[in-house]
Structure formats: C-alpha cells, structure tokens
Scaffold this active site. Sequence first.
Site, mmCIF file in Angstrom:
data_model
loop_
_atom_site.group_PDB
_atom_site.id
_atom_site.type_symbol
_atom_site.label_atom_id
_atom_site.label_comp_id
_atom_site.label_asym_id
_atom_site.label_seq_id
_atom_site.Cartn_x
_atom_site.Cartn_y
_atom_site.Cartn_z
ATOM 1 N N LEU A 119 50.258 -66.660 80.189
ATOM 2 C CA LEU A 119 49.413 -65.455 80.149
ATOM 3 C C LEU A 119 50.088 -64.553 79.119
ATOM 4 O O LEU A 119 51.105 -63.928 79.401
ATOM 5 C CB LEU A 119 49.317 -64.802 81.534
ATOM 6 C CG LEU A 119 48.589 -65.643 82.576
ATOM 7 C CD1 LEU A 119 48.609 -64.974 83.944
ATOM 8 C CD2 LEU A 119 47.152 -65.919 82.160
ATOM 9 N N PRO A 120 49.540 -64.524 77.898
ATOM 10 C CA PRO A 120 50.264 -64.091 76.696
ATOM 11 C C PRO A 120 50.521 -62.588 76.539
ATOM 12 O O PRO A 120 49.942 -61.927 75.670
ATOM 13 C CB PRO A 120 49.383 -64.619 75.566
ATOM 14 C CG PRO A 120 48.002 -64.588 76.139
ATOM 15 C CD PRO A 120 48.171 -64.937 77.592
ATOM 16 N N CYS A 121 51.466 -62.060 77.328
ATOM 17 C CA CYS A 121 51.831 -60.650 77.182
ATOM 18 C C CYS A 121 52.559 -60.392 75.862
ATOM 19 O O CYS A 121 52.649 -59.240 75.427
ATOM 20 C CB CYS A 121 52.665 -60.183 78.375
ATOM 21 S SG CYS A 121 54.104 -61.196 78.720
ATOM 22 N N HIS A 122 53.047 -61.444 75.203
ATOM 23 C CA HIS A 122 53.699 -61.257 73.897
ATOM 24 C C HIS A 122 52.708 -60.762 72.842
ATOM 25 O O HIS A 122 53.122 -60.224 71.823
ATOM 26 C CB HIS A 122 54.376 -62.552 73.420
ATOM 27 C CG HIS A 122 53.442 -63.699 73.251
ATOM 28 N ND1 HIS A 122 53.077 -64.524 74.301
ATOM 29 C CD2 HIS A 122 52.785 -64.165 72.158
ATOM 30 C CE1 HIS A 122 52.248 -65.459 73.851
ATOM 31 N NE2 HIS A 122 52.046 -65.254 72.562
#
Length: 198
Positions: free
Chosen positions: A162-165
């Site tokens: 889950l791409p919080c980057h």
Amino acid sequence: MTYLPDVADTDLRRLRATLVARAAADGLLDVAYRTVDSPVGPLLLARTPAGLVRVAFGVQDHEAVLTTLAQQVSPRVLEAPGQLDDAARELDEYFAGRRTAFDLPLDLQLLRGFRRDVVLHLPDIAYGRTASYAQMAGLAGSPRAVRAVGTACALNPLPVVLPCHRVVRSDGTPGQYAGGAAAKLTLLDLETRVGAAA
C-alpha cells in the site's frame, strides 16, 4: 551440564516444516512470517489466514514488530516462509520492475478510523506518480487533516504494497518515511525509471 546433540541444518529445516504444517493443520498458526531481501533492506512479511497483515523495514526492528503482532493479533506467531511465497514473489517482481500493483489478499485489522481511510486511498496514486499529503487528506474526506495523513502514512502496516512512499510534501520533496529517507527515494526512483521505460 546438559549435553545437546548436534542437529544438522537439514534436520532443523525438516522439524520446522513439520511444526508449521501441524500448526496450520490444527488451526494454530495465526500469524506466519518470513524475511526477504530487497533493494531497501530486509523486509519482514507477516500474514494471517485472511491475508498479508504486516510489512516492516529492517530499521523498524523486526523483533519489536513480531512482539507487537503477538500483542495485537495473536501470540501464535511462527516463522513459516512457505506461507508467504506469493508475497515474496510479488515483491521480487515489483523490485525487478515487472509489477506495478499487488494482487495479494490483505488483512487490514491493524488499521482503524481515519488512518484506514487514508491507507485505503494509497493505491489510487498511480504507479510512478505522487500525491501530496494535502491531496490525500482531501481524498480521505478531511481536507484539513494534513498532519493526520502524515501519521497514517508513517503507521501504514503494509508499506510498499500500500504505497505510502508515493505521498510527498506539497513542494514535491519526499518528506519522512518509516523505512528511512533512502528507502523512500529508492522506491520513487524505481517507479520513475520503470514508468519512463514503459
């Protein structure tokens, strides 16, 4: 003094595999985990029968993460690498530039309230793109909750997947990241390179 016989690595692996199989067959394996190497350092992967529940960077102290999982999910935590083959494969494909989204079943029980709302919107940010903390606050229904978005991203239990980057400051600078600044830049650079080559 107790005498302990030498046990070959193959025997230990066989014993561990038997333990994992029996625990799974008896419904006693609530959290399976393994570690994998990656371009952003070792990643701890943990899953429940419902799906992947945790991804943790080495800088997050894997032992502390496992202790927290035992407290928050179940004390029945066991190293069971085979239970996470699908997650390891998809992460390998992602880091090799052959995967832009994950198809893993996820267990989101560690997420609640506004943090859950934010994290569920992370896949809305396209691969190779970014969104600001302010934009994410709007997507989650609370436009003024910019700091809360930062906290939600920092506490995301499933980073990379889950791409919080992909969430950055309004001026485009990366901002903080649970895996460290270098890990965030590595992930953003990977997606930029792969996206440009496509």
